[in-house]
Structure formats: structure tokens, C-alpha cells
Design a protein around this motif. Structure first.
Motif, PDB file in Angstrom:
ATOM      1  N   LEU A  27       0.824  -1.206   0.000  1.00 57.05           N
ATOM      2  CA  LEU A  27       0.000   0.000   0.000  1.00 57.05           C
ATOM      3  C   LEU A  27       0.859   1.257   0.000  1.00 57.05           C
ATOM      4  CD1 LEU A  27      -2.839   1.257   0.179  1.00 57.05           C
ATOM      5  CD2 LEU A  27      -2.680   1.036   2.670  1.00 57.05           C
ATOM      6  N   ASP A  28       2.037   1.170   0.618  1.00 55.31           N
ATOM      7  CA  ASP A  28       2.936   2.324   0.645  1.00 55.31           C
ATOM      8  C   ASP A  28       3.407   2.685  -0.760  1.00 55.31           C
ATOM      9  OD1 ASP A  28       4.550   4.311   2.010  1.00 55.31           O
ATOM     10  OD2 ASP A  28       6.274   3.047   1.535  1.00 55.31           O
ATOM     11  N   ARG A  29       3.626   1.685  -1.609  1.00 55.45           N
ATOM     12  CA  ARG A  29       4.048   1.970  -2.983  1.00 55.45           C
ATOM     13  C   ARG A  29       2.952   2.704  -3.751  1.00 55.45           C
ATOM     14  NH1 ARG A  29       6.449  -4.087  -4.423  1.00 55.45           N
ATOM     15  NH2 ARG A  29       7.968  -4.170  -2.712  1.00 55.45           N
ATOM     16  N   TRP A  30       1.717   2.257  -3.586  1.00 51.64           N
ATOM     17  CA  TRP A  30       0.611   2.932  -4.264  1.00 51.64           C
ATOM     18  C   TRP A  30       0.413   4.338  -3.726  1.00 51.64           C
ATOM     19  CZ3 TRP A  30      -1.334   1.175  -8.615  1.00 51.64           C
ATOM     20  CH2 TRP A  30      -1.227  -0.180  -8.915  1.00 51.64           C
ATOM     21  N   MET A  31       0.582   4.518  -2.439  1.00 52.14           N
ATOM     22  CA  MET A  31       0.423   5.851  -1.858  1.00 52.14           C
ATOM     23  C   MET A  31       1.511   6.797  -2.333  1.00 52.14           C
ATOM     24  SD  MET A  31      -2.326   6.049  -0.133  1.00 52.14           S
ATOM     25  CE  MET A  31      -1.987   7.611   0.646  1.00 52.14           C
ATOM     26  N   ASN A  32       2.713   6.286  -2.533  1.00 49.28           N
ATOM     27  CA  ASN A  32       3.796   7.133  -3.036  1.00 49.28           C
ATOM     28  C   ASN A  32       3.494   7.655  -4.436  1.00 49.28           C
ATOM     29  OD1 ASN A  32       5.473   6.998  -0.778  1.00 49.28           O
ATOM     30  ND2 ASN A  32       6.351   5.050  -1.445  1.00 49.28           N
ATOM     31  N   THR A  71     -11.206  19.774  -1.645  1.00 51.81           N
ATOM     32  CA  THR A  71     -10.032  20.014  -2.475  1.00 51.81           C
ATOM     33  C   THR A  71      -8.796  20.222  -1.617  1.00 51.81           C
ATOM     34  OG1 THR A  71     -11.439  21.027  -4.145  1.00 51.81           O
ATOM     35  CG2 THR A  71      -9.088  21.457  -4.300  1.00 51.81           C
ATOM     36  N   TYR A  72      -8.943  20.940  -0.516  1.00 52.92           N
ATOM     37  CA  TYR A  72      -7.819  21.149   0.398  1.00 52.92           C
ATOM     38  C   TYR A  72      -7.328  19.826   0.996  1.00 52.92           C
ATOM     39  CZ  TYR A  72      -8.201  26.245   0.425  1.00 52.92           C
ATOM     40  OH  TYR A  72      -8.178  27.566   0.076  1.00 52.92           O
ATOM     41  N   VAL A  73      -8.246  18.889   1.204  1.00 60.54           N
ATOM     42  CA  VAL A  73      -7.835  17.575   1.705  1.00 60.54           C
ATOM     43  C   VAL A  73      -6.905  16.893   0.710  1.00 60.54           C
ATOM     44  CG1 VAL A  73      -8.665  15.260   2.288  1.00 60.54           C
ATOM     45  CG2 VAL A  73      -9.854  17.270   3.171  1.00 60.54           C
ATOM     46  N   SER A  74      -7.237  16.960  -0.580  1.00 59.10           N
ATOM     47  CA  SER A  74      -6.380  16.344  -1.595  1.00 59.10           C
ATOM     48  C   SER A  74      -5.032  17.056  -1.700  1.00 59.10           C
ATOM     49  CB  SER A  74      -7.094  16.352  -2.948  1.00 59.10           C
ATOM     50  OG  SER A  74      -7.285  17.682  -3.407  1.00 59.10           O
ATOM     51  N   ILE A  75      -5.008  18.367  -1.459  1.00 62.37           N
ATOM     52  CA  ILE A  75      -3.742  19.097  -1.512  1.00 62.37           C
ATOM     53  C   ILE A  75      -2.871  18.743  -0.312  1.00 62.37           C
ATOM     54  CG2 ILE A  75      -2.706  21.397  -1.487  1.00 62.37           C
ATOM     55  CD1 ILE A  75      -5.183  22.436  -2.888  1.00 62.37           C
ATOM     56  N   ALA A  76      -3.494  18.568   0.855  1.00 62.26           N
ATOM     57  CA  ALA A  76      -2.735  18.257   2.071  1.00 62.26           C
ATOM     58  C   ALA A  76      -2.254  16.817   2.114  1.00 62.26           C
ATOM     59  CB  ALA A  76      -3.589  18.554   3.305  1.00 62.26           C
ATOM     60  N   LEU A  77      -2.781  15.956   1.246  1.00 53.95           N
ATOM     61  CA  LEU A  77      -2.428  14.531   1.261  1.00 53.95           C
ATOM     62  C   LEU A  77      -0.927  14.274   1.210  1.00 53.95           C
ATOM     63  CD1 LEU A  77      -3.223  11.506   1.071  1.00 53.95           C
ATOM     64  CD2 LEU A  77      -3.422  11.813  -1.386  1.00 53.95           C
ATOM     65  N   PRO A  78      -0.172  14.866   0.278  1.00 48.32           N
ATOM     66  CA  PRO A  78       1.275  14.551   0.247  1.00 48.32           C
ATOM     67  C   PRO A  78       2.004  14.962   1.511  1.00 48.32           C
ATOM     68  CG  PRO A  78       0.572  15.635  -1.782  1.00 48.32           C
ATOM     69  CD  PRO A  78      -0.554  15.759  -0.821  1.00 48.32           C
ATOM     70  N   PHE A  79       1.704  16.155   2.035  1.00 47.55           N
ATOM     71  CA  PHE A  79       2.399  16.631   3.236  1.00 47.55           C
ATOM     72  C   PHE A  79       2.048  15.775   4.445  1.00 47.55           C
ATOM     73  CE2 PHE A  79       1.522  20.278   0.457  1.00 47.55           C
ATOM     74  CZ  PHE A  79       2.819  20.692   0.195  1.00 47.55           C
ATOM     75  N   MET A  80       0.788  15.438   4.569  1.00 48.26           N
ATOM     76  CA  MET A  80       0.349  14.615   5.694  1.00 48.26           C
ATOM     77  C   MET A  80       0.973  13.221   5.638  1.00 48.26           C
ATOM     78  SD  MET A  80      -1.931  15.802   7.939  1.00 48.26           S
ATOM     79  CE  MET A  80      -2.953  17.252   8.183  1.00 48.26           C
TER      80      MET A  80
END
Length: 199
Positions: A27-32, A71-80
Motif C-alpha cells: 500500500l505504501d508503494r501505491w500511496m507514493n 479540495t484542500y484535503v487532496s492538496i494536504a495529502l502529500p504533506f500529511m
């Protein structure tokens, strides 16, 4: 809007990061790959796609604050996600979970009482990184809600020609506010070394 998006993204991403690190390494690979999507697609293109996606249906979200929050949730996804994964890699999460369960704790109790306290600094970093990026975001706020819901960015854009002094004072106040929040977060996140004689 930013605070609501941060709470929602933390609730959604924290379990995913924990499971990707402890139970499902694939799952970590897909999340990356997934976390790169907000950077691969320009904001203007994303805004047009979101407008077309949420314009119809039984619950139209265009022009409402809810589309901006999602939309802000999708933007914060990488940082989180990156901050939480790095925090989990800083200690032995699997061993701590197994030790807590051997002592009689349920998986949920072990997660809240053992794992989360060790992730406090990582969670704080994820929140501040996302907050500092989202508080200055303008393209999505302007295209998705415009003047229907006036965010801070839209307000600054509208008053910039009326009073330059007021706009400058507001921006400086915002910077001071972010500086104070960052200072409070870093000050309380410091780890002090144990003194001699402490057990």
C-alpha cells in the motif's frame, strides 16, 4: 476552511499511513504514486475537472465551501502522508504494538495509547506543513468558490487596489500568526534528554 480540511485529512490519512507501514507494505508503494498526483496536475486543470465533476448530481457542491474543503484535503495529502510515514519510521511501531498486545491491550487501545503519543511530533509537523501551504492557496479558492464564499486569499485579492496599507498590514498579521503557531509547535515538540539518576 483550512482547519476543517486538516482535521478531515488527518482522520483519513493517519490510519492509512499506519496500515501501510505496519501491515501492508504494498500500500505504501501505491500511496507514493498517489501523493504525487496533486503536483502532477496543474491547479487550473484540477479546478476545471472538479467543477465538471461536482456541478451536477443530487448534491451540487460548486460554489459552496464544501468543495473547497474537499479540495484542500487532496492538496494536504502529500504533506500529511510523508510526515506521518517518516514519524512511524523513527520508532519500532510493530514491536510496540506487539508488546502492548502481549500486555493485554487491544489493537485499538495500543494504537491510541502507545503509537499516537510517539507520533505527536510527526502529526504536528504534518499539520503545520499543510497549514502553511493551504493558507496561501489562491487558485482553487478563486476558481471553485470565487466571491460566493470569500476566503482570506479572495479577500486580499479584492482589497489590494483599495488600500495597500491595509493589505500589507493584513499580510504581516498573517505571517506573525503563522510564526507564533510554528514557534508554539516547535517549542512543545522538543525532546529533552533524561537527567542523570532518572529511571
Amino acid at each position: 476552511m483550512v482547519a476543517g480540511a486538516l482535521v478531515l485529512s488527518l482522520v483519513l490519512i493517519l490510519p492509512v499511513a499506519f496500515l501501510a507501514h505496519t501491515r501492508y507494505p504494498r500500500l505504501d508503494r501505491w500511496m507514493n504514486v498517489l501523493i504525487l498526483a496533486p503536483f502532477a496536475v496543474p491547479p487550473v486543470v484540477s479546478s476545471v475537472g472538479l467543477l465538471q465533476l461536482y456541478a451536477g448530481g443530487p448534491l451540487p457542491l460548486v460554489g459552496t465551501p464544501w468543495i473547497l474543503m474537499l479540495t484542500y484535503v487532496s492538496i494536504a495529502l502529500p504533506f500529511m502522508y510523508r510526515s506521518l510515514i517518516n514519524s512511524l519510521r523513527s520508532f519500532e511501531a510493530n514491536e510496540l504494538m506487539e508488546a502492548a498486545q502481549l500486555l493485554g491491550a487491544s489493537p485499538l487501545t495500543a494504537f491510541f495509547n502507545v503509537i499516537l503519543p510517539n507520533m505527536r511530533l510527526g502529526i504536528r509537523i504534518a499539520i503545520f506543513l499543510s497549514f502553511s501551504f493551504l493558507i496561501g492557496e489562491f487558485v482553487f479558492a478563486n476558481m471553485l468558490v470565487g466571491t460566493r464564499f470569500e476566503t482570506l486569499q479572495i479577500y486580499l485579492f479584492n482589497v489590494r487596489r483599495e488600500s495597500g496599507h491595509f493589505t500589507s498590514a493584513l499580510v504581516i498579521t498573517l505571517f506573525v500568526f503563522i510564526l507564533i503557531l510554528t514557534w508554539l509547535g516547535n517549542g512543545r515538540g522538543e525532546i529533552t534528554a533524561p537527567e542523570a539518576g532518572d529511571t
